[in-house]
Design a protein around this motif. Structure first.
Motif, PDB file in Angstrom:
ATOM      1  N   VAL A   1     -20.108   2.948  -0.274  1.00 52.06           N
ATOM      2  CA  VAL A   1     -21.465   2.444  -0.080  1.00 52.06           C
ATOM      3  C   VAL A   1     -21.617   1.671   1.213  1.00 52.06           C
ATOM      4  CG1 VAL A   1     -23.242   0.960  -1.053  1.00 52.06           C
ATOM      5  CG2 VAL A   1     -21.854   2.386  -2.555  1.00 52.06           C
ATOM      6  N   ILE A   2     -20.659   0.782   1.483  1.00 53.95           N
ATOM      7  CA  ILE A   2     -20.895  -0.177   2.560  1.00 53.95           C
ATOM      8  C   ILE A   2     -20.080   0.122   3.809  1.00 53.95           C
ATOM      9  CG2 ILE A   2     -20.711  -2.608   3.205  1.00 53.95           C
ATOM     10  CD1 ILE A   2     -21.364  -3.364   0.371  1.00 53.95           C
ATOM     11  N   ALA A   3     -18.762  -0.046   3.707  1.00 50.79           N
ATOM     12  CA  ALA A   3     -17.976  -0.198   4.923  1.00 50.79           C
ATOM     13  C   ALA A   3     -17.002   0.928   5.199  1.00 50.79           C
ATOM     14  CB  ALA A   3     -17.202  -1.527   4.863  1.00 50.79           C
ATOM     15  N   GLY A   4     -16.789   1.865   4.271  1.00 47.53           N
ATOM     16  CA  GLY A   4     -15.789   2.905   4.484  1.00 47.53           C
ATOM     17  C   GLY A   4     -14.372   2.378   4.481  1.00 47.53           C
ATOM     18  N   THR A   5     -14.168   1.230   3.839  1.00 44.91           N
ATOM     19  CA  THR A   5     -12.837   0.618   3.787  1.00 44.91           C
ATOM     20  C   THR A   5     -12.153   0.934   2.468  1.00 44.91           C
ATOM     21  OG1 THR A   5     -13.831  -1.421   2.972  1.00 44.91           O
ATOM     22  CG2 THR A   5     -13.397  -1.290   5.325  1.00 44.91           C
ATOM     23  N   THR A   6     -10.850   1.124   2.531  1.00 43.56           N
ATOM     24  CA  THR A   6     -10.036   1.331   1.336  1.00 43.56           C
ATOM     25  C   THR A   6      -9.473  -0.011   0.911  1.00 43.56           C
ATOM     26  OG1 THR A   6      -9.448   3.575   1.995  1.00 43.56           O
ATOM     27  CG2 THR A   6      -8.002   2.490   0.416  1.00 43.56           C
ATOM     28  N   THR A   7      -9.876  -0.456  -0.255  1.00 40.99           N
ATOM     29  CA  THR A   7      -9.449  -1.771  -0.726  1.00 40.99           C
ATOM     30  C   THR A   7      -9.398  -1.776  -2.250  1.00 40.99           C
ATOM     31  OG1 THR A   7     -10.011  -4.145  -0.753  1.00 40.99           O
ATOM     32  CG2 THR A   7     -11.830  -2.609  -0.563  1.00 40.99           C
ATOM     33  N   HIS A   8      -8.531  -2.611  -2.809  1.00 41.23           N
ATOM     34  CA  HIS A   8      -8.338  -2.690  -4.252  1.00 41.23           C
ATOM     35  C   HIS A   8      -8.389  -4.151  -4.699  1.00 41.23           C
ATOM     36  CE1 HIS A   8      -6.090   0.858  -2.793  1.00 41.23           C
ATOM     37  NE2 HIS A   8      -6.451   1.438  -3.917  1.00 41.23           N
ATOM     38  N   HIS A   9      -8.829  -4.333  -5.932  1.00 43.22           N
ATOM     39  CA  HIS A   9      -8.708  -5.648  -6.553  1.00 43.22           C
ATOM     40  C   HIS A   9      -7.981  -5.479  -7.875  1.00 43.22           C
ATOM     41  CE1 HIS A   9     -11.435  -5.826 -10.096  1.00 43.22           C
ATOM     42  NE2 HIS A   9     -11.975  -4.775  -9.526  1.00 43.22           N
ATOM     43  N   GLY A  10      -7.496  -6.589  -8.421  1.00 46.68           N
ATOM     44  CA  GLY A  10      -6.763  -6.483  -9.675  1.00 46.68           C
ATOM     45  C   GLY A  10      -6.421  -7.833 -10.270  1.00 46.68           C
ATOM     46  N   PHE A  11      -5.647  -7.761 -11.358  1.00 45.97           N
ATOM     47  CA  PHE A  11      -5.262  -8.935 -12.126  1.00 45.97           C
ATOM     48  C   PHE A  11      -3.743  -9.104 -12.047  1.00 45.97           C
ATOM     49  CE2 PHE A  11      -9.325  -7.741 -13.607  1.00 45.97           C
ATOM     50  CZ  PHE A  11      -9.924  -8.824 -14.211  1.00 45.97           C
ATOM     51  N   THR A  12      -3.309 -10.328 -11.931  1.00 46.82           N
ATOM     52  CA  THR A  12      -1.880 -10.621 -11.882  1.00 46.82           C
ATOM     53  C   THR A  12      -1.496 -11.554 -13.030  1.00 46.82           C
ATOM     54  OG1 THR A  12      -2.274 -12.455 -10.347  1.00 46.82           O
ATOM     55  CG2 THR A  12      -1.737 -10.307  -9.389  1.00 46.82           C
ATOM     56  N   ASN A  13      -0.203 -11.695 -13.243  1.00 48.17           N
ATOM     57  CA  ASN A  13       0.309 -12.516 -14.338  1.00 48.17           C
ATOM     58  C   ASN A  13       0.457 -13.975 -13.912  1.00 48.17           C
ATOM     59  OD1 ASN A  13       2.472 -11.931 -12.538  1.00 48.17           O
ATOM     60  ND2 ASN A  13       3.931 -12.507 -14.113  1.00 48.17           N
ATOM     61  N   PRO A  14       0.582 -14.897 -14.862  1.00 47.61           N
ATOM     62  CA  PRO A  14       0.788 -16.304 -14.510  1.00 47.61           C
ATOM     63  C   PRO A  14       2.132 -16.532 -13.828  1.00 47.61           C
ATOM     64  CG  PRO A  14       0.016 -16.087 -16.781  1.00 47.61           C
ATOM     65  CD  PRO A  14       0.385 -14.715 -16.322  1.00 47.61           C
ATOM     66  N   PRO A  15       2.236 -17.590 -13.034  1.00 45.46           N
ATOM     67  CA  PRO A  15       3.506 -17.915 -12.375  1.00 45.46           C
ATOM     68  C   PRO A  15       4.467 -18.592 -13.354  1.00 45.46           C
ATOM     69  CG  PRO A  15       1.891 -19.583 -11.871  1.00 45.46           C
ATOM     70  CD  PRO A  15       1.177 -18.542 -12.688  1.00 45.46           C
ATOM     71  N   ARG A  16       5.588 -19.038 -12.842  1.00 48.91           N
ATOM     72  CA  ARG A  16       6.561 -19.780 -13.664  1.00 48.91           C
ATOM     73  C   ARG A  16       5.924 -21.072 -14.176  1.00 48.91           C
ATOM     74  NH1 ARG A  16      11.118 -19.768 -10.477  1.00 48.91           N
ATOM     75  NH2 ARG A  16      10.071 -21.239  -9.095  1.00 48.91           N
ATOM     76  N   THR A  17       6.069 -21.306 -15.469  1.00 47.96           N
ATOM     77  CA  THR A  17       5.535 -22.525 -16.079  1.00 47.96           C
ATOM     78  C   THR A  17       6.554 -23.112 -17.048  1.00 47.96           C
ATOM     79  OG1 THR A  17       4.471 -21.289 -17.883  1.00 47.96           O
ATOM     80  CG2 THR A  17       3.141 -21.745 -15.926  1.00 47.96           C
TER      81      THR A  17
ATOM     82  N   SER B   1      -6.045 -10.722   1.607  1.00 47.49           N
ATOM     83  CA  SER B   1      -6.032  -9.397   0.974  1.00 47.49           C
ATOM     84  C   SER B   1      -4.644  -9.050   0.426  1.00 47.49           C
ATOM     85  CB  SER B   1      -6.470  -8.331   1.979  1.00 47.49           C
ATOM     86  OG  SER B   1      -5.613  -8.328   3.112  1.00 47.49           O
ATOM     87  N   LYS B   2      -3.968 -10.026  -0.137  1.00 49.23           N
ATOM     88  CA  LYS B   2      -2.670  -9.753  -0.753  1.00 49.23           C
ATOM     89  C   LYS B   2      -2.610 -10.441  -2.104  1.00 49.23           C
ATOM     90  CE  LYS B   2      -0.447 -13.668   1.581  1.00 49.23           C
ATOM     91  NZ  LYS B   2       0.631 -14.096   2.490  1.00 49.23           N
ATOM     92  N   ALA B   3      -1.730  -9.953  -2.956  1.00 52.02           N
ATOM     93  CA  ALA B   3      -1.554 -10.540  -4.283  1.00 52.02           C
ATOM     94  C   ALA B   3      -0.780 -11.844  -4.147  1.00 52.02           C
ATOM     95  CB  ALA B   3      -0.811  -9.564  -5.190  1.00 52.02           C
ATOM     96  N   ASP B   4      -1.502 -12.957  -4.289  1.00 51.94           N
ATOM     97  CA  ASP B   4      -0.875 -14.263  -4.118  1.00 51.94           C
ATOM     98  C   ASP B   4      -1.461 -15.307  -5.068  1.00 51.94           C
ATOM     99  OD1 ASP B   4      -3.373 -14.512  -3.018  1.00 51.94           O
ATOM    100  OD2 ASP B   4      -2.700 -15.042  -1.002  1.00 51.94           O
ATOM    101  N   ARG B   5      -2.146 -14.844  -6.129  1.00 53.20           N
ATOM    102  CA  ARG B   5      -2.792 -15.721  -7.109  1.00 53.20           C
ATOM    103  C   ARG B   5      -3.825 -16.635  -6.445  1.00 53.20           C
ATOM    104  NH1 ARG B   5       2.822 -16.109  -9.084  1.00 53.20           N
ATOM    105  NH2 ARG B   5       3.043 -14.622 -10.806  1.00 53.20           N
ATOM    106  N   LYS B   6      -4.501 -16.092  -5.439  1.00 48.76           N
ATOM    107  CA  LYS B   6      -5.628 -16.758  -4.797  1.00 48.76           C
ATOM    108  C   LYS B   6      -6.750 -15.739  -4.702  1.00 48.76           C
ATOM    109  CE  LYS B   6      -2.740 -19.791  -1.949  1.00 48.76           C
ATOM    110  NZ  LYS B   6      -2.379 -20.182  -0.559  1.00 48.76           N
ATOM    111  N   ARG B   7      -7.966 -16.199  -4.963  1.00 44.25           N
ATOM    112  CA  ARG B   7      -9.087 -15.273  -4.933  1.00 44.25           C
ATOM    113  C   ARG B   7     -10.232 -15.832  -4.112  1.00 44.25           C
ATOM    114  NH1 ARG B   7     -12.986 -15.530 -10.065  1.00 44.25           N
ATOM    115  NH2 ARG B   7     -13.229 -13.346  -9.480  1.00 44.25           N
ATOM    116  N   SER B   8     -11.137 -14.939  -3.731  1.00 44.41           N
ATOM    117  CA  SER B   8     -12.359 -15.310  -3.027  1.00 44.41           C
ATOM    118  C   SER B   8     -13.505 -14.821  -3.890  1.00 44.41           C
ATOM    119  CB  SER B   8     -12.380 -14.634  -1.656  1.00 44.41           C
ATOM    120  OG  SER B   8     -13.573 -14.934  -0.975  1.00 44.41           O
TER     121      SER B   8
END
Length: 850
Positions: A825-841, A319-326
Motif C-alpha cells: 500500500v505505502i512504501a514497497g518495503t519488506t518488513t515484519h513484526h512479531g511477538f517475542t518471549n520474556p527475558p530472564r526473570t 527494526s530488530k528483535a530486542d524487546r523494544k517497540r515503537s
C-alpha cells in the motif's frame, strides 16, 4: 518438516516429591480422566500429557500459553488479532469466525473460543492435553486434540491456602487464596481467588512505558452437595477479568524499498516513516506554510508547505528483535462469566450425570495495527459471546466383559463481533494524495470538480487520500448455532490381556451467519458511494458488502481402539479414528466472494474500480488418524517410558489466509498430512533424584494447498494472481524435533525441613513462527532453561521458593507476520513484526497452609 515446542515432563511435582522421599525410589501413579473414568495414565490408550495444578502453581504457570514448555507437540501464542493454538502442527489460525481445532473443556464445559485461552488459570486440580482427534467423548470440533481442565473441588476438612509471588524486574505480583471446607454434614464449599499484575517486558519507546501491562482478577465459588450414597451435585460460579495495556509486538525486520516512487526507493520503512517530505522546498516551504489556512487547505499544503510531511518518532528506526517497540498504544479489556452445575446419580455401580453450563465473555480492544510508532491507523474490536450447554451421560458399572459410556449433548451459542479501522491522523491520506499525484490518479478516481474544496479535487488527481480522512469501516459479524449430538463408546474385554473399544458420535448442527461492512465517519453516518470506495479498495483491499447465510450439517465420527497388555509392565494400543470440525462463516475478510468490481464512483469521468475476491462461507474439515502406542513401567515402578507413533490425514483443511493488507480470507485447503513419533519418560534415579524427559519428531506437509499467502517479494504462482502454492510445504509452528528434560531433587534437612530443586531444559529445532513461512523471520533452534529451588516444612505448612525462568536469556520469536500496508500500500518495503518471549526473570514465592 514440522516443529513444535514439545516436552515430556508430564509428571506432577507432587508425584516426584512423593517418589523421592521413599527409601526405595518409585514413581507415584498419575490419574487422568481423559476417557471420563478416572484411570492411571499408563492404562489410557491415548497420547496424553497430564500436569497437576500444584505443579502449575509452583512453576508460576499462569495461563495455557505457559504449558507449551511442558507438553509434547503443543503450541499456543498470541498473534496479531487472535490466538494460535496448535497440536501436532494443526490449529485454526487467525479468524474470529473460527472455533478452535484444539478444543478446551473446563469441568466438562466446552470453551471453543480462542479469546478464552488467554484467561488466567485459577486453583486447578489438573490439566490434560490429549493429542489427535477427540470427537467421541469430548466432541465439539476437537479435531487436532483437546485440553481437558479440572478445577479443584471443595474439601471435606477445613483448608486455607495463600501464596504470593513477586518478580522485581517486571514488577509481577501474584496473590492466590483458597478457603475450603464443610458447611454442614452434606454441604462443602471452596472459594478461590487469584489477582495478578505485571508491568510487562517490552519497552514502548514512544510512550516511554513497559508493556504489555496485565491486570487479572478471577474469583470462583464452588459448592459440593453429598446427599447420600446415590446422589451428589456441584455448583460452580466464576467470574474474572484480564485487562491488558500495550502489547509485546515489535518490528523484526526492515528492508530497503523497491518502490518506483522516488520518495521511497532504497529507503527502509522506518526511514520513510521517520522523515519524508514532498515536495521538500526548504525555506520556500516555510514561506508557503505561513500562508493563511484557507489558502493552504485549497492547495492541500501542510504547515511546512509540503503536500506530504511524515515525521515519526525516531524509534521507528528500530527494526530488530530486542524487546523494544515503537507504538502509539493498545489495550484489551476482557470479562468472563461461567456457571456450571454437575449432578451425579449412582445405581448398582452405574453413574448417570447431568452437566449444565452457561459461559460468556465480552471484550473490547484497540490495536495499533500498523505496528509502528507512526500514527497511521488503529483498529478497534468488540466481541460478545454467550453459550448454553447441556450434557447427559451414562457410565456403566465396571463389567467383567463390557464397559459402556453413552450420552447426549446440546448447545446453543451466539456470537457478535465488531471491528473498524480508525485513522487518528491525516498521515495516510497525505501519503495517498502524494502517490495519487505521482501515479496520475491511480490511487482513486479521476473526478474533476466532484468536490470543490481544494484545487486537486477540482483537478481530480491528487485527491484520493482526502476521501479517507476520518474514515471508519464498521464491520458487524453475527453467528449463532444449535448443536445436538449423541455418542456411545463401548469396551469389550475380550480376554485378560485384550480389549477392543468401539465408539461413535453423531452431530447435527444448524448455523447462521452475517457480515456487513460499510464506510462511514466518526459520528456513525455512512458515506455515499464515491471515491472513498475506490481509495479504500486500492489502499486497504476493502469493499462494502452485506452477506448472510444459513447452513446445516451432520457428521458421524467413529473410533476403533485395540488395547493389549503385553505384560504386567507394558500396554500397547492401536487406534483409528475420524474427526470433524464444522464449517461456518468468515468474520475477518474485507471483501465479498463475488468477482464483481467495487462500486463505481458516480461522479468519476475515469473510474478505477477494483476486483476484490474475499470469502464468507467455509466448509467442514475432516481428519483420519491412526496411532500406535506403547506404555511401559520398568524396574518395578522405578521408571516409565511411553511412545506414540501417529499419522493423520486432513481433508478440506480450514485455513485463514492473510490478504497481505489488513484482512484474512478463510478457505479450505485440499489436504495435509501430519505424522511423527513422541516419547516421554520419567525415572527415579535415587530416593532423592528424579528425571523426566520428552522428545517429539514431527513431519507436516500440505498435500494440495494452492491458496497460501505469498511472502513479500514473491510472485504469485496461482492463476488468480494473488496466492501461492503451499503444496509440499510444512506449516507454521512445526519443528522437526523438540523436547524437554526435567531434573528434580529432594532431601530432608534435619527433622523439620525439606529442600527441593528442579531444573528444566526445553529445546526445539528451527521453525516458522509466520503463517506464510517466510525464512527471513524463521526461529533458529534453541535451548531454554527454567529452575526452582525451595525450602519448606516437612508437614507442608509453609514454603519459600526462588523461581528462575529463561535462565539462558534466549530471545525467541513466538509469532511473526508481514507488517500491514508497508509493502503493497505505502512504501514497497519488506518488513515484519512479531511477538517475542520474556527475558530472564527471577521471582520469590511464599506459601502458607493452615
Amino acid at each position: 518438516m514440522i516443529k513444535k515446542i514439545t516436552l515430556l515432563s508430564t509428571i506432577s511435582i507432587t508425584a516426584m516429591q512423593s517418589a523421592l522421599v521413599n527409601a526405595a525410589p518409585q514413581l507415584e501413579e498419575v490419574i487422568v480422566t481423559a476417557q471420563i473414568r478416572a484411570q492411571s495414565l499408563q492404562d489410557v490408550p491415548v497420547s496424553v500429557s497430564a500436569i497437576s495444578g500444584e505443579k502449575m502453581m509452583e512453576a508460576g504457570l499462569s495461563k495455557i500459553e505457559d504449558l507449551q514448555a511442558y507438553v509434547p507437540n503443543f503450541t499456543m501464542t498470541e498473534s496479531s488479532i487472535g490466538t494460535d493454538i496448535y497440536i501436532r502442527g494443526i490449529g485454526s489460525g487467525e479468524n474470529q469466525g473460527f472455533e478452535q481445532s484444539v478444543g478446551m473443556y473446563v469441568d466438562g464445559i466446552y470453551y471453543g473460543r480462542a479469546q478464552l485461552a488467554r484467561a488466567p488459570f485459577l486453583d486447578l486440580e489438573r490439566v490434560e492435553i490429549l493429542r489427535g482427534p477427540q470427537n467421541i467423548l469430548l466432541g465439539k470440533n476437537s479435531i487436532a486434540g483437546a485440553i481437558n481442565i479440572g478445577t479443584a473441588s471443595p474439601s471435606n476438612e477445613a483448608e486455607f491456602f495463600v501464596q504470593g509471588t513477586y518478580e522485581p524486574d517486571l514488577n509481577e505480583q501474584v496473590i492466590d487464596f483458597v478457603a475450603s471446607g464443610p458447611i454442614n454434614d452434606e454441604l462443602t464449599a471452596r472459594f478461590a481467588m487469584r489477582q495478578r499484575h505485571t508491568d510487562g517486558f517490552v519497552k514502548n519507546q514512544v510512550l516511554n512505558r513497559d508493556e504489555a501491562e496485565r491486570n487479572e482478577a478471577t474469583y470462583r465459588l464452588k459448592f459440593s452437595w453429598d446427599a447420600g450414597s446415590d446422589f451428589d451435585a456441584k455448583l460452580k460460579l466464576e467470574m474474572g477479568s484480564f485487562d491488558v495495556v500495550g502489547r509485546q509486538s515489535e518490528i523484526l525486520t526492515d528492508y530497503a524499498s523497491d518502490s518506483d516512487i522516488f520518495l521511497f526507493t532504497g529507503r527502509t520503512y522506518g526511514e520513510i516513516l521517520n522523515d519524508t517530505v514532498f515536495p521538500d522546498l526548504g525555506a520556500v516551504g516555510g514561506l508557503l506554510g505561513s500562508l493563511p489556512a484557507g489558502i493552504r487547505n485549497l492547495i492541500q499544503l501542510q504547515p511546512n508547505g509540503s503536500i506530504l510531511n511524515m515525521q515519526a518518532d525516531d524509534s521507528v528506526l528500530d527494526s530488530k528483535a530486542d524487546r523494544k517497540r515503537s507504538s502509539n498504544g493498545d489495550f484489551s479489556n476482557n470479562d468472563t462469566q461461567n456457571i456450571t452445575v454437575n449432578m451425579n446419580w449412582y445405581s448398582n455401580g452405574n453413574t448417570f450425570t447431568s452437566i449444565t453450563g452457561y459461559m460468556a465473555y465480552q471484550y473490547d480492544e484497540e490495536c495499533d495495527c500498523d505496528f509502528t510508532g507512526a500514527p497511521l491507523f488503529q483498529v478497534v474490536f468488540e466481541e460478545e459471546y454467550e453459550q448454553y450447554s447441556q450434557e447427559f451421560r451414562w457410565v456403566s458399572a465396571p463389567g467383567e466383559n463390557f464397559d459402556l459410556i453413552a450420552g447426549a449433548y446440546f448447545q446453543y451459542n451466539e456470537l457478535y463481533f465488531f471491528d473498524s479501522i480508525v485513522l487518528p491522523s491525516t498521515l495516510i491520506p497525505q501519503l495517498i494524495n502524494a502517490a495519487d499525484i505521482l501515479e496520475g490518479g491511480a490511487r482513486g478516481d479521476i473526478d474533476p470538480g466532484a468536490n470543490g474544496s481544494t484545487g486537486f479535487e477540482l483537478l481530480g488527481i491528487g485527491d484520493a487520500g482526502n476521501s479517507l480522512i476520518d474514515i471508519r469501516s464498521p464491520r458487524d459479524f453475527k453467528s449463532d448455532s444449535i448443536i445436538a449430538s449423541a455418542f456411545i463408546q463401548g469396551t469389550w474385554i475380550m480376554t485378560d490381556t485384550l480389549r477392543l473399544t468401539l465408539g461413535g458420535r453423531y452431530t447435527y448442527e444448524k448455523k447462521s451467519g452475517s457480515r456487513k461492512l460499510e464506510f462511514g465517519l466518526p459520528d456513525g453516518s455512512i458515506l455515499p458511494i464515491g471515491e472513498t470506495d475506490t481509495a479504500a479498495a486500492v489502499t486497504f483491499a476493502a469493499e462494502r458488502h452485506d452477506l448472510a447465510g444459513k447452513r446445516t450439517e451432520s457428521q458421524f465420527a467413529p473410533l476403533l481402539n485395540l488395547q493389549w497388555d503385553v505384560s504386567d509392565e507394558a500396554m500397547a494400543y492401536f487406534s483409528a479414528r475420524r474427526g470433524f470440525k464444522s464449517g461456518g462463516y468468515d468474520a475477518r475478510s474485507n471483501a465479498s466472494p463475488s468477482a464483481a468490481p467495487t462500486p463505481t464512483n458516480p461522479t468519476a469521468t475515469s473510474a478505477n474500480p477494483r476486483v476484490l475476491i474475499g470469502s464468507f462461507e467455509f466448509e467442514e474439515e475432516r481428519a483420519t488418524s491412526y496411532e500406535l502406542g506403547l506404555k511401559t513401567t520398568l524396574f518395578d515402578g522405578v521408571a516409565e517410558l511411553n511412545s506414540a507413533l501417529f499419522y493423520t490425514q486432513f481433508d478440506n483443511l480450514q485455513v485463514s489466509v492473510f490478504d497481505g493488507t489488513l484482512g484474512f480470507n478463510v478457505g479450505n485447503a485440499a489436504g495435509a498430512v501430519t505424522q511423527g513419533i513422541e516419547f516421554d519418560g520419567r525415572v527415579a534415579l535415587s530416593e532423592h533424584v528424579i528425571l523426566g524427559a520428552g522428545l517429539a519428531f514431527l513431519d507436516f506437509e500440505f498435500q494440495d494447498h494452492k491458496f497460501g499467502t505469498c511472502i513479500q517479494d514473491q510472485l504469485p504462482d496461482n492463476p488468480n494472481g494473488i496466492n501461492c502454492d503451499y503444496s509440499g510445504k510444512t506449516n507454521q509452528y512445526a519443528a522437526d524435533y523438540s523436547g524437554n528434560i526435567l531434573l528434580g531433587y529432594e532431601r530432608e534437612i534435619g527433622n523439620t525441613l525439606i529442600l527441593r530443586a528442579n531444573l528444566d531444559a526445553i529445546f526445539s529445532d528451527e521453525y516458522h513462527p509466520s503463517p506464510n513461512l517466510d525464512d527471513r523471520v524463521k526461529q533458529d533452534a534453541f535451548i531454554q532453561f527454567n529452575g526452582r529451588i525451595s525450602l519448606s516444612s516437612n508437614d507442608g505448612e509453609w514454603e519459600l521458593a526462588l523461581l528462575g525462568k529463561n535462565l539462558s536469556d534466549e530471545l525467541i520469536i513466538l509469532y511473526a507476520v508481514d507488517t500491514p500496508v508497508a509493502k503493497k500500500v505505502i512504501a514497497g518495503t519488506t518488513t515484519h513484526h512479531g511477538f517475542t518471549n520474556p527475558p530472564r526473570t527471577f521471582a520469590l514465592q511464599a506459601s502458607y497452609r493452615w
